[in-house]
Enzyme design. Structure first.
Site, mmCIF file in Angstrom:
data_model
loop_
_atom_site.group_PDB
_atom_site.id
_atom_site.type_symbol
_atom_site.label_atom_id
_atom_site.label_comp_id
_atom_site.label_asym_id
_atom_site.label_seq_id
_atom_site.Cartn_x
_atom_site.Cartn_y
_atom_site.Cartn_z
ATOM 1 N N GLU A 195 1.135 -0.991 0.025
ATOM 2 C CA GLU A 195 -0.410 -0.069 -0.197
ATOM 3 C C GLU A 195 0.751 1.327 -0.124
ATOM 4 O O GLU A 195 1.297 1.501 1.281
ATOM 5 C CB GLU A 195 -0.764 0.180 1.037
ATOM 6 C CG GLU A 195 -1.871 -1.249 1.139
ATOM 7 C CD GLU A 195 -3.021 -1.500 2.726
ATOM 8 O OE1 GLU A 195 -3.941 -1.487 2.582
ATOM 9 O OE2 GLU A 195 -2.555 -0.708 3.498
ATOM 10 N N ASN B 139 -6.729 -3.106 6.201
ATOM 11 C CA ASN B 139 -7.314 -3.092 7.664
ATOM 12 C C ASN B 139 -8.319 -2.306 7.741
ATOM 13 O O ASN B 139 -8.833 -2.709 9.186
ATOM 14 C CB ASN B 139 -5.940 -3.209 8.747
ATOM 15 C CG ASN B 139 -5.359 -4.226 9.012
ATOM 16 O OD1 ASN B 139 -5.026 -5.288 8.671
ATOM 17 N ND2 ASN B 139 -3.725 -3.946 9.332
#
Ligand code: NAD
Length: 509
Positions: free
Chosen positions: A156, A194
């Site tokens: 990411e 997440n």
């Protein structure tokens, strides 16, 4: 930093599990790497560990001895941060502490060259907040690798408020050159994986907390939809302490939004020391010698009955779920007659109606109606378990007919308590909702969300692929029903989903 230059020198700060992996892949991509750790001897120890890792890869034939040697020779232990003077990229993987990371990057700013890019591998802190005291926050960003770094493809690339778009793009390109699959993300609690995956755990824990079903059955139903692991075994693997800490941090960072509410059930497990695999017990028992920790669902499995050409069902509705049912029924030799339905997918047989769940339990629909869970796309397990429920007042033949129809359609029916949204539909709808909000808020693009969940968590389909399979209208209807049953904002529908419906209704707008 020049992303095209494989010889550009790098500094990795923190020689723990992540820093060592990052140093490895950078060195294997050709970069001279300095590895620094504040604890004396830690970087040297990490290099010795890396030698073993590479030896194992050589033994398995995944590296040549020459390539492994070359990579190791490219990594030098640094005794001080000054080694960053030559670096064109610094990646930090130290302790997960805001003050420590801020202090480190302020010190690095005094050392590195003006063109050097500074990256943090933080998994939960705000990239924007770490950059607060920097003189040049435009060259600072998150480069979030997943564990184990060598094996996990996803990175990411996280932009804080001040990150220059060009810097994020250069780091993205660099990650591609390292053989990774990067995705762009805006700094948000939990970043992409997440954050968007929270409902996978949160809805499962809510279902368990409401005693809708047992962990083993929940996992079987989710695995049946093509997930490599059920939520309970995944939480057992991650560790309930880690899982709870991530949920808590996202919940705090989102100002106690009910969507991210931690589970008291999970807190109790942590308090009791049932942390999962690492402590020998979580939802399942991992004590040595007990065999597979997850009880099999064998007693529920049966061969699909021969339908016999005489049997026939009526089917209403449209879309991919409807088409999948048609195909399954035809493969079983069942004649399917089309009927108009009120938009929802509905099977009729022997006076019983069997509806794809739209959130309302069967008890709210009537005693001759069964509801069934979201069938996954065709590529999932053959004869996948699929949940259904009937009203408490239903005569016994309603469940029997429902079971029969679902078997004909190619599934292994599993009767569960009559709960709003059943199991898979509830989990998938909330995943789609969270992903839709993340995209609407500019956190990431839809394809990045799909890529991130597939590569970061091994999900079989991304949230927007599920949305394409199921449709915006039924997903929205499901969330509205859950909102109606539970209240409190947890299931509020993403504006992005509503917008899709408005646009479908009035495409010219
Ligand atoms: P770790 O405990 O294995 O390693 C951290 C290392 O940093 C230790 O060797 C420690 O001595 C060193 N260190 C601590 N403070 C330092 C400082 N001020 N300067 C230099 N070195 C310092 O931790 P880890 O699991 O490798 O995690 C590192 C970072 O990566 C954390 O921010 C974590 O949140 C993030 N992360 C971890 C994972 C994971 O699964 N472990 C996944 C993604 C991201």
């Amino acid at each position: 930093m020049d992303a095209d230059n494989p010889n550009a020198p790098m500094l990795v700060v923190g020689a723990g599990i992540m820093g060592t992996g990052i140093a490895q892949i950078a060195a294997e991509a050709g970069h001279p790497v300095h590895l620094y750790d504040a604890r004396a001897g830690a970087a040297k120890q990490a290099l010795a560990g890396l030698r073993q890792t590479l030896d194992t890869l050589v033994a398995k034939g995944k590296r040549t001895p020459e390539a492994a040697d070359l990579a190791l020779r490219r990594i030098a232990v640094a005794d001080e941060l000054g080694a960053g003077r030559e670096a064109s990229l610094v990646v930090e993987a130290i302790v997960e502490d805001l003050a420590a990371k801020r202090g480190l990057f302020q010190a690095l700013e005094e050392i590195v060259a003006p063109g050097c890019v500074l990256a943090t591998n933080t998994s939960s802190l705000s990239v924007t907040a770490i950059a607060k005291e920097l003189r040049h926050p435009d060259r600072f960003l998150g480069m979030h690798f997943f564990n184990p770094v060598g094996a996990m493809k996803l990175v990411e690339v996280i932009s804080g408020l001040a990150t220059a778009p060009g810097v994020a793009q250069r780091v993205f390109d660099l990650a591609v050159r390292w053989g990774k699959t990067p995705v762009h993300a805006k700094s948000t609690p939990g970043f992409i994986v997440n954050r968007i995956a929270r409902p996978f755990y949160g809805e499962s824990l809510a279902l368990l907390g409401e005693r809708a079903l047992e962990p083993a059955l929940l996992d079987q139903l989710v695995r049946g939809a093509g997930f490599r692991m059920g939520p309970c075994e995944l939480m057992d693997l991650v560790g309930h302490d880690t899982s709870l800490a991530v949920t808590r941090s996202v919940y705090e960072a989102m100002f106690h939004d009910q969507r991210y509410l931690p589970s008291t059930l999970q807190r109790d497990m942590v308090d009791a020391g049932r942390l999962g695999r690492k402590s020998g017990r979580g939802f399942f028992d991992y004590a040595a010698g007990t065999g597979s920790p997850m009880p099999a669902l064998a007693e529920a499995r049966q061969e699909a009955p021969a339908a016999g050409g005489a049997a026939g069902v009526q089917l209403g509705g449209e879309g991919a779920v409807h088409d999948r049912l048609v195909m399954g029924l035809r493969e079983s030799g069942v004649a399917v007659a089309a009927i108009p339905a009120d938009g929802g997918v509905e099977l009729r047989c022997a006076g019983v109606r069997l509806r794809l769940t739209e959130g309302r339990p069967a008890s709210a629909l009537g005693s001759h109606i069964a509801v069934f869970d979201l069938p996954p796309p065709r590529a999932a397990l053959p004869r996948a378990p699929l949940a259904f429920s009937v009203a408490g007042t239903a005569p016994p033949h309603v469940a029997d007919v429902a079971r029969q129809c679902l078997r004909w359609a190619g599934f292994e029916p599993v009767q569960v308590p009559d709960h709003p949204g059943l199991v898979l539909a509830r989990i998938i709808a909330t995943l789609i909702n969270e992903a839709s909000d993340a995209v609407a808020q500019g956190v990431c693009a839809a394809d990045a969300a799909d890529t991130a969940l597939k590569l970061g968590l091994n999900f079989p389909w991304g949230p927007f692929e599920w949305l394409a399979h199921w449709g915006a209208a039924p997903v929205t209807a499901m969330l509205e029903q859950l909102d109606h049953f539970y209240r409190g904002g947890r299931y509020r529908v993403s504006l992005a989903l509503r917008r899709q419906l408005w646009q479908a209704a009035a495409p010219g707008l």
